[in-house]
Design a protein around this motif. Sequence first.
Motif, PDB file in Angstrom:
ATOM      1  N   ASN A 193       0.810  -1.213   0.000  1.00 40.65           N
ATOM      2  CA  ASN A 193       0.000   0.000   0.000  1.00 40.65           C
ATOM      3  C   ASN A 193       0.845   1.266   0.000  1.00 40.65           C
ATOM      4  N   LYS A 222       2.494   2.632   2.362  1.00 37.35           N
ATOM      5  CA  LYS A 222       2.623   3.298   3.660  1.00 37.35           C
ATOM      6  C   LYS A 222       3.320   2.370   4.645  1.00 37.35           C
ATOM      7  N   ARG A 278       0.566   5.102  -2.528  1.00 36.90           N
ATOM      8  CA  ARG A 278      -0.236   5.821  -1.523  1.00 36.90           C
ATOM      9  C   ARG A 278      -1.239   6.744  -2.185  1.00 36.90           C
TER      10      ARG A 278
END
Length: 101
Positions: A40, A42, A83
């Motif tokens: 993802n 992050k 992101r």
Amino acid sequence: MDPDLPDLTIADVVVSTAGRDAGSLFYVLEADDIWLTLVNGKDRTIEKPKRKKRKHASKVLRSETRVAEKLRAGDKVLNSELRRDLAYLSREMQSNNLGGF
């Protein structure tokens, strides 16, 4: 492969259905009969992806974004691109579910 499980391929967007990351959106980086490798950008970066059983993820959509094309082609993808793309998809899904509010 279990016929009850969805057909997931590289660059699909999935939502985690189990674990402490339940409800989070991820891109599928790799997929086999049992396991998915999810990112993802992050807390699960390209350098440190999440390995999750296929039955603990649900397909949201097949993304046709530039990031998805890069993932399918095997090109380098930045965590910031992941992101930004997932945040955009999350906002789109929320606005569609809430009737545009």
